[in-house]
Design an enzyme around this catalytic site. Structure first.
Site, short mmCIF file in Angstrom:
data_model
loop_
_atom_site.label_atom_id
_atom_site.label_comp_id
_atom_site.label_asym_id
_atom_site.label_seq_id
_atom_site.Cartn_x
_atom_site.Cartn_y
_atom_site.Cartn_z
CD GLU A 91 7.10 27.28 -58.05
OE1 GLU A 91 6.64 26.12 -58.14
OE2 GLU A 91 7.80 27.65 -57.10
CD GLU A 129 11.96 24.88 -57.49
OE1 GLU A 129 12.44 24.24 -56.53
OE2 GLU A 129 10.96 25.60 -57.39
CD GLU A 172 8.25 27.17 -52.77
OE1 GLU A 172 9.12 26.66 -53.49
OE2 GLU A 172 8.42 27.39 -51.54
CG ASN A 211 3.20 24.38 -58.88
OD1 ASN A 211 2.97 24.44 -57.68
ND2 ASN A 211 4.29 24.89 -59.43
#
Length: 703
Positions: free
Chosen positions: A172, A509, A485, A194
């Site tokens: 991410e 997001e 994830e 993260n």
């Protein structure tokens, strides 16, 4: 090197060095792969495209733990060549038929000192190559542990790359565009915060890695068919411009445990002088096994809305109450708790979403935060965090099921594991059965936070096996999986098409977590989406997040026209209209495109593409003569010139064009768009303006 129209097999003995080299070419002759064994018995390979070297001599092999290595001392016992050409039909996809055409060579090696056997299987496609190691059943190799995979990818120069930092736990990240030689100095800046992350090197990057040479050759390195193995990363030797394979270790720092017979995932290199070929390639899928599910009639693409964005932005909460500092499932009494007034997954709110879905023709509604345990779900290394079957007092599963059924809408389950993987596996059968008992046919699973068992990594062999177990178990219950994830996909959805979606990259997001780069969506199709579709959750119309939550000053770095285009450019058979109904109601004319756009396709045509800059794709909706076009634009305002020559010659169409207004600006004026209709044919040419972070979307309906 002379180009060849079919594969050739050469055996060359260079008496000074005793190098044995064999070559294999693609069906069209443009791609040539050479494999060699040098005088030390070390295998290596080279790759050429249209007579140009793409990958210089690169070593192959392994070092083993507590055993003699498998990286030298080999001789060639035999080699076999073959050609394969088939057309197969995916359950869902960017086209209704996929051609799988390649030339193959199987090189059988023997290590003279140990008698151990190791094969290298190579497949050469028109758009690139795949190769893997195979360990046949044999008396001298049973159980073994890989310490390091020695596969190399030696670059021919200091290429431009689109990369994210190597990490054992997350993908991410925003992409960085730089020269290979600049990765080291840019690494620290590229590693952003993260909830779970573990970088390993100042020059380590993740696959799929997209590159471009100075002479216009596009190169993409990835892997396919990741089964029972560790995720491949790449560590750059930036003095020699050589990428070395770097496998994700387990909690003990150990790489894959192997049992012969076995094989590794495919190592893939795509190459072309046209960026559109990278987007159009299905090589990753073709390197996976065919579908193993006898009945796939229950697997259906889905367009959905849900209780999600309001929690991501902070407008609503996952948790039901603020009364509890800690929760013990089965002990904590929710019946007497005081509702916090911000909980999103209430009967009232969910029914509003069901009504909205029914009104506008959406297939499903996702509800997050419906089940007990969210009060202390994260950050406590908690094992028994969720049971996946017990709802909060304000969410009545049976009532919602009946209401959704009466409206012709399906409910989508949410399973957040909080990365307590052992707990999820304990409950998996009961959770899936609960879904089937209540009419849920799809689940969004999540793996937020550090993995339990403690110290394990998201991308280790143990976790890869867990993700696969969850997919296969879901198939037993006829459930579609959308895993967030989890590991980035490697084409496994061909074999298990119930893996209908993944996140596994920086999704929408993050636009509520400070924002993403405005050109982020012009990179993802060249990287993350190479292995499978992404549940990117597009469709945000209100870019100022403070209007949803005054305490959140994030901004969605996109125009509305760009958000519409994502339904075409960010392929997924699972597409969310992620914003709140009240924001769509303000722009119902633009929302019409989201209602109209398909989620399954007969054909895709790649009109324009340059990684990091722009992508324009046209797709034909499955079973119709209707087309949809999407353009996402990255770094700067540009004029997009396209031809509609993909339309049928004998048909007329009406096109509705949703475009950036002249004064649109992703930061200061993102909701400025224009809509116009026009008659078009296959002779029509269009010139449309796209601003930075903008784009356009077109629906083309047969008259």
């Amino acid at each position: 090197m002379k180009r060849q129209s079919i594969y050739i097999l050469l055996l060359t003995l260079l008496t000074c060095f005793e190098v044995i080299a064999q070559q294999l070419s693609s069906p069209d002759g443009d791609v040539v792969l050479e494999i060699s064994i040098n005088s030390n018995g070390t295998p290596s390979y080279q790759l050429f495209f249209k007579d140009k070297a793409v990958i210089k001599s690169s070593k192959l092999g392994f070092t083993l733990k507590e055993s003699e290595n498998l990286d030298n001392g080999f001789i060639i016992l035999d080699s076999e060549t073959s050609t394969f050409d088939e057309t197969w039909k995916p359950v869902w996809g960017e086209e209704s038929e996929i051609r799988n055409h390649y030339n193959e060579m199987l090189v059988k090696l023997k290590q003279e000192s140990t008698g151990r056997l190791m094969n290298i299987r190579l497949r050469v496609f028109d758009e690139g190559v795949g190769f893997r190691y195979e360990f046949p059943e044999q008396p001298n190799l049973g159980h073994f542990i890989i310490e390091d995979e020695k596969t190399q990818f030696a670059m021919t120069g200091d290429h431009t790359a689109f990369w994210i930092p190597g990490d054992y736990d997350t993908q991410e990240y925003d992409y960085t565009e730089s020269r290979l030689s600049e990765i080291r100095e840019l690494m620290d800046k590229s590693i952003t915060e993260n909830l779970s992350q573990k970088s390993f090197s100042s020059t380590g990057v993740q696959t799929s890695l997209m590159m471009k040479t100075d002479d216009g050759i596009y190169i993409n390195i990835h892997e396919a068919a990741l089964i029972d193995y560790s995720v491949l990363h790449l560590e750059l030797d930036d003095e020699n411009m050589v990428f070395n394979a770097w496998l994700t270790p387990d909690v003990q720092g150990t790489k894959p445990y192997m049992i012969a017979p076995a094989n590794t995932p495919w190592r893939t290199v795509m190459v072309s002088d046209d960026a559109r070929d990278i987007l159009a390639s299905r090589m990753t899928y073709n390197l996976n096994d065919p579908c193993v599910l006898e009945d796939t009639s229950w697997i259906k693409p889905v367009k959905y809305v849900g209780v999600w964005w309001e929690m991501i932005t902070g407008k609503s909460s996952w948790a039901y109450t603020n009364d509890f500092k800690a929760v013990k499932l089965g002990v904590t009494e929710y019946g007497t708790a005081t509702p916090n007034g911000t909980h999103g997954a209430t009967n009232k709110r969910v029914k509003e979403l069901i009504d909205f879905a029914a009104l506008h023709g959406f297939d499903g509604v996702l509800v997050e935060g419906w089940n007990v345990g969210w009060e202390d779900w994260f950050g406590h290394s908690k094992d028994y965090v969720f049971d996946f079957v017990t709802p909060y007092p304000d969410f009545n599963v049976d009532e919602i099921q009946a209401y959704a059924k009466s409206k012709g809408v399906e409910m989508i389950m949410h399973h957040e594991t909080s990365s307590s993987v052992r707990n999820y596996e304990r409950h998996l059968d009961a959770a899936y059965q609960f879904m089937k008992d209540h009419g849920y046919n799809a689940v969004k699973s999540g793996y937020v936070g550090d993995i339990l068992p403690r110290g394990e990594n998201h991308y280790s062999q143990w976790m890869i096996n867990h993700y696969q177990y969850a997919i296969e178990k879901a198939a037993d219950y006829e459930i579609m999986v959308n895993a967030h994830e989890a590991v980035r996909p490697t084409g496994i959805a061909r074999t298990y098409p119930n893996l209908i979606g993944n996140e596994s990259a920086r999704g929408t997001e993050y636009q509520a977590f400070g924002g993403s780069k405005p050109n982020h969506v012009t990179v993802l199709p060249f990287t993350r989406l190479i292995g499978g579709p992404m549940d990117y959750t597009p469709g945000i119309f209100e870019m100022d997040i403070s209007k949803l939550n005054p305490n959140n000053n994030s901004h969605v770095n996109s125009t509305i026209a760009n958000q519409l285009a994502l339904y075409v450019t960010m392929y997924s058979p699972l597409q969310m209209a992620a914003d709140l109904p009240e924001n769509y109601n303000k722009f119902l004319d633009a929302f019409q495109f989201i209602k109209d756009v398909a989620v399954d396709w007969d054909k895709s045509v790649y009109l324009e593409a340059e990684p990091g800059s722009y992508i324009t794709i046209a797709r034909k909706a499955k079973g119709t003569n209707n087309w949809f076009v999407g353009n996402v634009n990255g770094k700067q305002t540009r004029e997009s010139n396209i031809s509609l020559d993909f339309l049928d010659k004998d048909k007329k169409y009406t096109a509705t064009i949703y475009a950036d207004a002249k004064d649109a600006n992703y930061k200061t004026n993102p909701q400025a768009y224009t809509i116009r209709k026009m008659k078009v044919t296959n002779k029509t040419k269009l010139s449309l303006n796209s601003v930075e972070g903008g784009g356009y979307a077109i629906s083309i309906m047969e008259e």
